[in-house]
Write a protein that holds these residues in place. Sequence first.
Motif, PDB file in Angstrom:
ATOM      1  N   MET A  83       0.844  -1.202   0.000  1.00 25.15           N
ATOM      2  CA  MET A  83       0.000   0.000   0.000  1.00 25.15           C
ATOM      3  C   MET A  83       0.878   1.251   0.000  1.00 25.15           C
ATOM      4  O   MET A  83       0.641   2.200  -0.752  1.00 25.15           O
ATOM      5  N   ARG A  84       1.904   1.243   0.821  1.00 23.83           N
ATOM      6  CA  ARG A  84       2.830   2.369   0.883  1.00 23.83           C
ATOM      7  C   ARG A  84       3.633   2.499  -0.411  1.00 23.83           C
ATOM      8  O   ARG A  84       3.902   3.602  -0.885  1.00 23.83           O
ATOM      9  N   PHE A  85       4.002   1.379  -0.996  1.00 20.66           N
ATOM     10  CA  PHE A  85       4.761   1.367  -2.249  1.00 20.66           C
ATOM     11  C   PHE A  85       3.975   2.041  -3.373  1.00 20.66           C
ATOM     12  O   PHE A  85       4.496   2.896  -4.084  1.00 20.66           O
ATOM     13  N   TRP A  86       2.691   1.640  -3.537  1.00 18.02           N
ATOM     14  CA  TRP A  86       1.872   2.223  -4.610  1.00 18.02           C
ATOM     15  C   TRP A  86       1.630   3.711  -4.370  1.00 18.02           C
ATOM     16  O   TRP A  86       1.645   4.504  -5.324  1.00 18.02           O
ATOM     17  N   ALA A  87       1.435   4.106  -3.123  1.00 19.34           N
ATOM     18  CA  ALA A  87       1.254   5.524  -2.804  1.00 19.34           C
ATOM     19  C   ALA A  87       2.520   6.310  -3.148  1.00 19.34           C
ATOM     20  O   ALA A  87       2.449   7.411  -3.716  1.00 19.34           O
ATOM     21  N   TYR A  88       3.677   5.732  -2.845  1.00 22.61           N
ATOM     22  CA  TYR A  88       4.949   6.389  -3.141  1.00 22.61           C
ATOM     23  C   TYR A  88       5.153   6.524  -4.650  1.00 22.61           C
ATOM     24  O   TYR A  88       5.609   7.574  -5.130  1.00 22.61           O
ATOM     25  N   LEU A  89       4.815   5.492  -5.403  1.00 22.19           N
ATOM     26  CA  LEU A  89       4.930   5.588  -6.865  1.00 22.19           C
ATOM     27  C   LEU A  89       4.050   6.707  -7.418  1.00 22.19           C
ATOM     28  O   LEU A  89       4.465   7.459  -8.303  1.00 22.19           O
ATOM     29  N   LEU A  90       2.843   6.817  -6.904  1.00 19.30           N
ATOM     30  CA  LEU A  90       1.960   7.902  -7.333  1.00 19.30           C
ATOM     31  C   LEU A  90       2.557   9.259  -6.965  1.00 19.30           C
ATOM     32  O   LEU A  90       2.507  10.204  -7.756  1.00 19.30           O
ATOM     33  N   ASP A  91       3.165   9.345  -5.783  1.00 20.04           N
ATOM     34  CA  ASP A  91       3.819  10.592  -5.383  1.00 20.04           C
ATOM     35  C   ASP A  91       4.981  10.942  -6.306  1.00 20.04           C
ATOM     36  O   ASP A  91       5.204  12.114  -6.621  1.00 20.04           O
ATOM     37  N   LEU A  92       5.723   9.941  -6.750  1.00 15.06           N
ATOM     38  CA  LEU A  92       6.818  10.206  -7.691  1.00 15.06           C
ATOM     39  C   LEU A  92       6.280  10.754  -9.009  1.00 15.06           C
ATOM     40  O   LEU A  92       6.901  11.629  -9.626  1.00 15.06           O
ATOM     41  N   ILE A  93       5.125  10.277  -9.437  1.00 13.06           N
ATOM     42  CA  ILE A  93       4.497  10.812 -10.654  1.00 13.06           C
ATOM     43  C   ILE A  93       4.094  12.269 -10.429  1.00 13.06           C
ATOM     44  O   ILE A  93       4.309  13.119 -11.295  1.00 13.06           O
ATOM     45  N   VAL A  94       3.544  12.567  -9.259  1.00 19.59           N
ATOM     46  CA  VAL A  94       3.149  13.947  -8.930  1.00 19.59           C
ATOM     47  C   VAL A  94       4.374  14.858  -8.913  1.00 19.59           C
ATOM     48  O   VAL A  94       4.369  15.940  -9.514  1.00 19.59           O
ATOM     49  N   VAL A  95       5.436  14.433  -8.239  1.00 20.12           N
ATOM     50  CA  VAL A  95       6.653  15.255  -8.151  1.00 20.12           C
ATOM     51  C   VAL A  95       7.260  15.449  -9.542  1.00 20.12           C
ATOM     52  O   VAL A  95       7.654  16.567  -9.904  1.00 20.12           O
ATOM     53  N   GLY A  96       7.305  14.391 -10.342  1.00 22.95           N
ATOM     54  CA  GLY A  96       7.827  14.513 -11.701  1.00 22.95           C
ATOM     55  C   GLY A  96       6.999  15.462 -12.543  1.00 22.95           C
ATOM     56  O   GLY A  96       7.535  16.245 -13.334  1.00 22.95           O
ATOM     57  N   SER A  97       5.697  15.436 -12.346  1.00 22.24           N
ATOM     58  CA  SER A  97       4.810  16.350 -13.073  1.00 22.24           C
ATOM     59  C   SER A  97       5.045  17.789 -12.649  1.00 22.24           C
ATOM     60  O   SER A  97       5.056  18.695 -13.488  1.00 22.24           O
ATOM     61  N   LEU A  98       5.225  18.008 -11.353  1.00 23.90           N
ATOM     62  CA  LEU A  98       5.513  19.366 -10.858  1.00 23.90           C
ATOM     63  C   LEU A  98       6.809  19.891 -11.464  1.00 23.90           C
ATOM     64  O   LEU A  98       6.884  21.052 -11.867  1.00 23.90           O
ATOM     65  N   GLU A  99       7.813  19.032 -11.529  1.00 25.42           N
ATOM     66  CA  GLU A  99       9.088  19.445 -12.119  1.00 25.42           C
ATOM     67  C   GLU A  99       8.908  19.822 -13.588  1.00 25.42           C
ATOM     68  O   GLU A  99       9.435  20.824 -14.043  1.00 25.42           O
ATOM     69  N   ARG A 100       8.140  19.018 -14.322  1.00 22.82           N
ATOM     70  CA  ARG A 100       7.943  19.288 -15.747  1.00 22.82           C
ATOM     71  C   ARG A 100       7.088  20.524 -15.989  1.00 22.82           C
ATOM     72  O   ARG A 100       7.307  21.259 -16.939  1.00 22.82           O
ATOM     73  N   LEU A 101       6.109  20.750 -15.126  1.00 30.58           N
ATOM     74  CA  LEU A 101       5.206  21.886 -15.316  1.00 30.58           C
ATOM     75  C   LEU A 101       5.775  23.206 -14.806  1.00 30.58           C
ATOM     76  O   LEU A 101       5.447  24.265 -15.335  1.00 30.58           O
ATOM     77  N   ILE A 102       6.613  23.146 -13.781  1.00 27.66           N
ATOM     78  CA  ILE A 102       7.103  24.383 -13.154  1.00 27.66           C
ATOM     79  C   ILE A 102       8.570  24.648 -13.485  1.00 27.66           C
ATOM     80  O   ILE A 102       8.914  25.702 -14.027  1.00 27.66           O
ATOM     81  N   MET A 103       9.432  23.688 -13.148  1.00 27.52           N
ATOM     82  CA  MET A 103      10.864  23.951 -13.235  1.00 27.52           C
ATOM     83  C   MET A 103      11.395  23.989 -14.667  1.00 27.52           C
ATOM     84  O   MET A 103      12.173  24.867 -15.013  1.00 27.52           O
ATOM     85  N   LYS A 104      10.983  23.056 -15.482  1.00 27.25           N
ATOM     86  CA  LYS A 104      11.547  23.007 -16.832  1.00 27.25           C
ATOM     87  C   LYS A 104      11.239  24.259 -17.648  1.00 27.25           C
ATOM     88  O   LYS A 104      12.144  24.799 -18.291  1.00 27.25           O
ATOM     89  N   PRO A 105      10.000  24.781 -17.612  1.00 25.00           N
ATOM     90  CA  PRO A 105       9.763  26.036 -18.342  1.00 25.00           C
ATOM     91  C   PRO A 105      10.587  27.211 -17.801  1.00 25.00           C
ATOM     92  O   PRO A 105      11.080  28.036 -18.575  1.00 25.00           O
ATOM     93  N   ILE A 106      10.770  27.258 -16.498  1.00 26.34           N
ATOM     94  CA  ILE A 106      11.575  28.337 -15.902  1.00 26.34           C
ATOM     95  C   ILE A 106      13.030  28.199 -16.340  1.00 26.34           C
ATOM     96  O   ILE A 106      13.660  29.186 -16.739  1.00 26.34           O
ATOM     97  N   PHE A 107      13.561  26.987 -16.284  1.00 29.05           N
ATOM     98  CA  PHE A 107      14.942  26.768 -16.695  1.00 29.05           C
ATOM     99  C   PHE A 107      15.136  27.098 -18.174  1.00 29.05           C
ATOM    100  O   PHE A 107      16.137  27.699 -18.556  1.00 29.05           O
ATOM    101  N   ARG A 108      14.169  26.699 -19.004  1.00 29.53           N
ATOM    102  CA  ARG A 108      14.271  27.001 -20.444  1.00 29.53           C
ATOM    103  C   ARG A 108      14.262  28.504 -20.698  1.00 29.53           C
ATOM    104  O   ARG A 108      15.002  29.004 -21.536  1.00 29.53           O
TER     105      ARG A 108
END
Length: 155
Positions: free
Chosen positions: A26-51
């Motif tokens: 249960m914790r493993f699947w929740a953590y995987l979903l959190d990694l997707i959320v964090v990766g999405s935040l990086e792609r939506l926020i950080m990458k455009p700023i860095f570019r």
Amino acid sequence: MENENLETIKEESEENHSIRYAGFWMRFWAYLLDLIVVGSLERLIMKPIFRSFGIPLVEFNIFAPISIASAIIFYLYFVLMTKYFKQTLGKMVFGIKVIDLKNDKLSWGTVLFREWIGRFISATVVVGYIIVAFLPKKQGLHDLFTDTSVVHVER
């Protein structure tokens, strides 16, 4: 007076029996979903700023700006979500939350140690996560250090 004490003890024992600790998967699947959320935040926020500032997005260096920004987003997400909600988005979806085994309030010290230092130690020593499957309160190494655990939320 004695009757009130008996009721209090009865309520406390009922609360202790109703706690269902969240297991490894249960914790493993929740953590995987959190990694997707964090990766999405990086792609939506950080990458455009860095570019927009012309900062390189691909560098294979632990001290590269993108690596540092990614680590900051990762830890801010876990620390702030755990402190203010006792659960991340992944934990919310799977109906689990972090509790302090001594009391219900998670202190800043507990959250920072659990999510930052404890998670680093658990990730370094992979057994730190695997032991969740074998301990009675389903605690990882980072939970043992901070006297926390992850439980199912009553719906």
